[in-house]
Design a protein around this motif. Structure first.
Motif, PDB file in Angstrom:
ATOM      1  N   SER A  15       0.806  -1.220   0.000  1.00 31.17           N
ATOM      2  CA  SER A  15       0.000   0.000   0.000  1.00 31.17           C
ATOM      3  C   SER A  15       0.840   1.272   0.000  1.00 31.17           C
ATOM      4  N   GLY A  16       2.160   1.124   0.145  1.00 35.07           N
ATOM      5  CA  GLY A  16       3.028   2.292   0.230  1.00 35.07           C
ATOM      6  C   GLY A  16       3.327   2.713   1.654  1.00 35.07           C
ATOM      7  N   ARG A  17       2.608   2.116   2.602  1.00 39.21           N
ATOM      8  CA  ARG A  17       2.888   2.428   3.994  1.00 39.21           C
ATOM      9  C   ARG A  17       4.247   1.862   4.393  1.00 39.21           C
ATOM     10  N   VAL A  18       4.998   2.660   5.121  1.00 42.84           N
ATOM     11  CA  VAL A  18       6.322   2.232   5.580  1.00 42.84           C
ATOM     12  C   VAL A  18       6.185   1.778   7.029  1.00 42.84           C
ATOM     13  N   ASN A  19       6.424   0.507   7.240  1.00 42.45           N
ATOM     14  CA  ASN A  19       6.197  -0.102   8.553  1.00 42.45           C
ATOM     15  C   ASN A  19       7.475  -0.147   9.374  1.00 42.45           C
ATOM     16  N   PRO A  20       7.390   0.227  10.652  1.00 43.66           N
ATOM     17  CA  PRO A  20       8.567   0.168  11.527  1.00 43.66           C
ATOM     18  C   PRO A  20       8.786  -1.234  12.100  1.00 43.66           C
ATOM     19  N   VAL A  21      10.015  -1.694  12.033  1.00 48.00           N
ATOM     20  CA  VAL A  21      10.367  -3.003  12.579  1.00 48.00           C
ATOM     21  C   VAL A  21      11.505  -2.801  13.576  1.00 48.00           C
ATOM     22  N   ALA A  22      11.273  -3.230  14.813  1.00 49.14           N
ATOM     23  CA  ALA A  22      12.287  -3.053  15.863  1.00 49.14           C
ATOM     24  C   ALA A  22      13.235  -4.241  15.872  1.00 49.14           C
ATOM     25  N   GLU A  23      14.516  -3.978  15.606  1.00 50.56           N
ATOM     26  CA  GLU A  23      15.537  -5.015  15.775  1.00 50.56           C
ATOM     27  C   GLU A  23      15.890  -5.060  17.253  1.00 50.56           C
ATOM     28  N   ALA A  47       6.208  -2.959  15.068  1.00 53.78           N
ATOM     29  CA  ALA A  47       5.311  -1.977  15.676  1.00 53.78           C
ATOM     30  C   ALA A  47       4.172  -1.707  14.688  1.00 53.78           C
ATOM     31  N   HIS A  48       3.088  -1.125  15.166  1.00 50.34           N
ATOM     32  CA  HIS A  48       1.936  -0.913  14.285  1.00 50.34           C
ATOM     33  C   HIS A  48       2.239   0.124  13.206  1.00 50.34           C
ATOM     34  N   HIS A  49       2.743   1.277  13.611  1.00 48.93           N
ATOM     35  CA  HIS A  49       3.006   2.379  12.683  1.00 48.93           C
ATOM     36  C   HIS A  49       3.937   3.378  13.371  1.00 48.93           C
ATOM     37  N   TYR A  50       4.432   4.351  12.610  1.00 50.11           N
ATOM     38  CA  TYR A  50       5.405   5.279  13.180  1.00 50.11           C
ATOM     39  C   TYR A  50       4.791   6.261  14.173  1.00 50.11           C
ATOM     40  N   ALA A  51       3.472   6.464  14.119  1.00 44.76           N
ATOM     41  CA  ALA A  51       2.827   7.289  15.141  1.00 44.76           C
ATOM     42  C   ALA A  51       2.942   6.602  16.501  1.00 44.76           C
ATOM     43  N   MET A  52       2.788   5.281  16.515  1.00 49.62           N
ATOM     44  CA  MET A  52       2.954   4.527  17.753  1.00 49.62           C
ATOM     45  C   MET A  52       4.408   4.573  18.214  1.00 49.62           C
ATOM     46  N   VAL A  53       5.341   4.466  17.268  1.00 55.31           N
ATOM     47  CA  VAL A  53       6.772   4.522  17.603  1.00 55.31           C
ATOM     48  C   VAL A  53       7.098   5.843  18.283  1.00 55.31           C
ATOM     49  N   LEU A  54       6.549   6.945  17.722  1.00 56.60           N
ATOM     50  CA  LEU A  54       6.782   8.275  18.307  1.00 56.60           C
ATOM     51  C   LEU A  54       6.134   8.392  19.683  1.00 56.60           C
ATOM     52  N   ALA A  55       4.867   7.984  19.768  1.00 53.80           N
ATOM     53  CA  ALA A  55       4.120   8.175  21.008  1.00 53.80           C
ATOM     54  C   ALA A  55       4.699   7.372  22.164  1.00 53.80           C
ATOM     55  N   LYS A  56       5.206   6.179  21.884  1.00 54.17           N
ATOM     56  CA  LYS A  56       5.685   5.302  22.953  1.00 54.17           C
ATOM     57  C   LYS A  56       7.197   5.325  23.133  1.00 54.17           C
ATOM     58  N   GLY A  57       7.900   6.044  22.240  1.00 52.84           N
ATOM     59  CA  GLY A  57       9.348   6.130  22.390  1.00 52.84           C
ATOM     60  C   GLY A  57      10.071   4.837  22.078  1.00 52.84           C
ATOM     61  N   ILE A  58       9.654   4.191  20.969  1.00 61.03           N
ATOM     62  CA  ILE A  58      10.308   2.942  20.568  1.00 61.03           C
ATOM     63  C   ILE A  58      11.512   3.295  19.692  1.00 61.03           C
ATOM     64  N   LEU A 117       8.896  10.677   2.109  1.00 57.85           N
ATOM     65  CA  LEU A 117       7.721  10.112   2.779  1.00 57.85           C
ATOM     66  C   LEU A 117       6.822  11.229   3.293  1.00 57.85           C
ATOM     67  N   VAL A 118       5.521  10.946   3.349  1.00 56.79           N
ATOM     68  CA  VAL A 118       4.559  11.918   3.882  1.00 56.79           C
ATOM     69  C   VAL A 118       3.699  11.215   4.936  1.00 56.79           C
ATOM     70  N   TRP A 119       3.163  12.007   5.847  1.00 59.42           N
ATOM     71  CA  TRP A 119       2.262  11.457   6.864  1.00 59.42           C
ATOM     72  C   TRP A 119       0.859  11.330   6.282  1.00 59.42           C
ATOM     73  N   GLU A 120       0.271  10.165   6.461  1.00 62.28           N
ATOM     74  CA  GLU A 120      -1.145   9.953   6.155  1.00 62.28           C
ATOM     75  C   GLU A 120      -1.761   9.305   7.377  1.00 62.28           C
ATOM     76  N   GLY A 121      -2.361  10.130   8.218  1.00 64.30           N
ATOM     77  CA  GLY A 121      -2.867   9.625   9.486  1.00 64.30           C
ATOM     78  C   GLY A 121      -1.709   9.199  10.369  1.00 64.30           C
ATOM     79  N   ASP A 122      -1.748   7.959  10.840  1.00 62.62           N
ATOM     80  CA  ASP A 122      -0.689   7.449  11.716  1.00 62.62           C
ATOM     81  C   ASP A 122       0.504   6.893  10.945  1.00 62.62           C
ATOM     82  N   TYR A 123       0.421   6.884   9.624  1.00 62.72           N
ATOM     83  CA  TYR A 123       1.415   6.176   8.820  1.00 62.72           C
ATOM     84  C   TYR A 123       2.304   7.117   8.013  1.00 62.72           C
ATOM     85  N   LEU A 124       3.585   6.786   7.946  1.00 58.47           N
ATOM     86  CA  LEU A 124       4.481   7.387   6.976  1.00 58.47           C
ATOM     87  C   LEU A 124       4.301   6.608   5.675  1.00 58.47           C
ATOM     88  N   THR A 125       4.132   7.334   4.572  1.00 60.22           N
ATOM     89  CA  THR A 125       3.740   6.679   3.325  1.00 60.22           C
ATOM     90  C   THR A 125       4.596   7.139   2.159  1.00 60.22           C
TER      91      THR A 125
END
Length: 658
Positions: free
Chosen positions: A327-335, A351-362, A402-410
């Motif tokens: 879909s073009g969404r860029v998904n964060p993966v924690a090593e 992680a679900h999306h980069y908004a979650m990464v930002l909010a939770k400090g991952i 990349l651009v923000w679309e809601g909670d996702y970097l796309t």
């Protein structure tokens, strides 16, 4: 498989014969199976390829990993990333290479899975709602629980024994009965679906030294080659049997009792049989409610299987990397620091999306708590110690901003992003479901050769494919498969879903096409979409945007003349009231002579009918082919259901279609 052993010769041969590896090679498969690579570290393509390879080997009797790890780790990870992925919503296929595939007498669906009592409760709530709508008192309903055997799924119609295959088509393995295979319980043939299993104690004492596991042995019972002596002995002494589901030990009771004694019921059924069990199946017993709730393309809604697995661990994040999806969404993966969780070596978590990464400090150095359960494996349960987050600025696949679309970097580079293009092509062919030979390796090779659009793939000729590196025979087969996909009937909602528009999975496509014809959907307004039950203002806006992006490709492919089965819909003005099947509930039974049962069911839906799977008080018409069971006929007569032959039915609908 044993640690460090690698693939067995039989496993390698099966994978090569079925051409399932492209993004992965055999060493990668071994490494993943042994826990050397964390599941969250796999790309979408690698994950799906490993799942397909593991499923193929498991169902061919040469398991790569145990059923628990398959469900709780790899399939659950796919569900986490892509809840609407076609693989999750179709019956996991048995290999059909054993023999020519044939139409099954009835569809054999998979079973919805639950991994905690809360999910079972939600399932029961749906049954309670259906019961209320039908006027049944929920506290008087009866539930049934049976062991879920871990064997080789098959269907016995009394004359032939079939593998489950893909749920619609299987292979004829009647030779198993001809070799002396017995039926558990009453010993009578023709009891429908069941599993080929071997006694757990007999396997341990007589077969463990000869076969790696019971699946490996079970598959040997049905292979075309001559039966080997250990298998013949197991059949002769009754240790290996076909166990019909109808003969399984069961618990029956009301919801109050089930919810109160849930663990005791599960424990008792799990250990009651001397066969491998990998879950407990719960189902509603009232036929009218079963008929009303129906089924998805994957499972019956009135049935669910409970499985067990859970574990947690705190671990440190090394870094967070980005991966681009279809879909073009860029998904964060924690090593993460390598850690063992439920027997697997985990090195990454999604992680679900980069908004979650930002909010939770991952960020790098964060301490997170992971859990392993059936729904999400592994899942970030909690960030115990947050750290600073560094966001990606460009797409890891094509380098675009990349651009923000809601909670996702796309990534908005739809036309030129390699990850989006190849994943979209694979999605198209997988969703069609009537074409083989266009898996990840083939699509990657075609893409690297410069063909980037699906419409252009349909223009490829044998010499073009040979020039791309395919063998002459493979090239010939691929061209034939492309033609097959044009000619073989498929539902119009499946065709629309193949374009991968966000929020337009197969269910929503069928829902939309039940109101509007396929040729109109690309001109729909948001207001028209919202009028369809189940669509919101937000989803309508996203759907229109998605339709606009794929419209050119859709029109080019639609013009090729796919053989589309039109979804039944209510016409404006209600001018279908005179149709002979309009609003009727029709059940087809027996073997049809003028086409497959599924084709006749699809035709009936187009004519406005509701198609049932069993005779109930709601059934209006029972259409009988050959070899109809006496019980079903008697029930229809008792309920006053109109009974017609296949020929009579065809005469009825001939007038309705003219």
């Amino acid at each position: 498989m044993k640690k460090g052993v690698g693939l067995r010769a039989a496993q390698r041969q099966i994978l090569r014969d079925n051409d399932v590896l492209a993004a992965l090679d055999e060493r990668d498969v071994t490494d993943i199976a042994e826990g050397g690579r964390d599941v969250s570290a796999l790309t979408d393509k690698e994950l799906l390829e490993f799942i397909m390879a593991a499923n193929l080997l498991y169902r061919a009797g040469e398991p790569l990993i145990d059923d628990g790890r398959y469900d709780f780790t790899y399939v659950a990870e796919l569900r986490k990333r892509h809840p609407e992925h076609p693989f999750l919503h179709r019956v996991e296929p048995e290999p059909l290479a054993l023999a020519k595939s044939v139409e099954l007498p009835t569809r054999m669906l998979s079973t919805e899975k639950a991994y905690d009592f809360e999910t079972i409760t939600r399932w029961a709530t749906r049954i309670e709602k259906a019961a209320a709508e039908l006027g049944f008192a929920f506290d008087r309903l009866r539930f049934r629980a049976t062991p879920k055997l871990d064997g080789f799924a098959a269907y016995d119609d009394g004359e032939k024994l079939y593998t489950r295959g893909d749920g619609r088509r299987g292979t004829d393995i009647t030779r198993a009965f001809e070799r002396g295979l017995k039926v558990a319980g009453t010993g009578e043939r023709g009891q429908g679906a069941g599993e080929i299993v071997v006694s757990r104690s007999y396997f341990a004492s007589h077969l463990a030294a000869l076969f790696d596991n019971s699946r490996n042995f079970q598959a040997s019972l049905i292979k075309e080659k001559e039966l080997e002596e250990p298998a013949a002995q197991a059949i002769d002494c009754g240790a290996a049997v076909f166990y019909p589901f109808a003969q399984l030990p069961q618990w029956v009771g009301g919801w109050q009792e089930l919810s109160r004694d849930f663990n005791d019921i599960v424990d008792k059924l799990w250990t009651q049989l001397d066969y491998d069990v990998d879950g407990i199946v719960f189902e509603m017993t009232e036929d009218a409610i079963k008929e009303y709730m129906g089924a998805t393309r994957h499972h019956h809604r009135w049935q669910i299987a409970y499985k067990r697995n859970t574990e947690t661990r705190e671990v440190r994040v090394i870094e967070v990397v980005a991966q681009t999806s279809r879909s073009g969404r860029v998904n964060p993966v924690a090593e993460i620091e390598p850690t063992r969780l439920s027997g697997a070596l985990i090195k990454r978590a999604t992680a679900h999306h980069y908004a979650m990464v930002l909010a939770k400090g991952i960020g790098a150095g964060a301490m997170i708590r992971l859990s392993r359960s059936g729904e999400v494996i592994p899942k970030i349960e909690e960030v115990v110690e947050p750290k600073e987050v560094v966001l990606p600025q460009s797409c890891p696949s094509c380098g675009s901003d990349l651009v923000w679309e809601g909670d996702y970097l796309t990534c908005l580079n739809i036309l030129d992003c390699p990850a989006q293009i190849t994943n979209s092509i694979e999605h198209f062919f997988k969703t069609l479901g009537n074409i083989d030979g266009f898996g990840p390796s083939s699509v990657s090779r075609i893409y690297q050769g410069g063909t980037r659009r699906i419409r252009d793939i349909y223009s490829l000729e044998e010499q073009d494919l040979v020039a791309l590196g395919f063998g002459p025979k493979q090239a010939q087969n691929m061209v034939e498969q492309l033609q097959r996909s044009l000619v073989e009937p498929i539902e119009d909602w499946r065709f629309l879903a193949a374009f991968g528009v966000h929020r337009m999975g197969m269910g929503n496509c069928e829902k939309l096409l039940s109101v509007f014809p396929l040729t109109r959907v690309f001109a729909l307004t948001a207001e028209e979409i919202v009028e369809v039950k189940g669509f919101s203002d937000k989803s309508a806006d996203e759907i229109i945007k998605g339709f606009s992006a794929v419209r050119s490709e859709f029109e080019a492919l639609y013009a090729l003349g796919f053989n589309l089965i039109v979804t039944s819909r209510q016409k404006e003005g209600g001018d279908r009231s005179g149709a002979i099947l309009e609003g009727k509930t029709v059940v087809f039974t027996g073997t049809m002579s003028r086409g497959s049962r599924s084709d006749m069911q699809a035709q009936a839906k187009v004519l406005g009918a509701k198609v049932g799977s069993s005779v109930t008080t709601k059934t209006d018409l029972l259409v009988c082919g050959e070899k109809v069971g006496a019980a079903k006929l008697q029930k229809a007569r008792t309920l006053g259901v109109k009974i017609v032959s296949e020929q009579e039915y065809l005469g009825m609908v001939a007038g309705a279609e003219s």
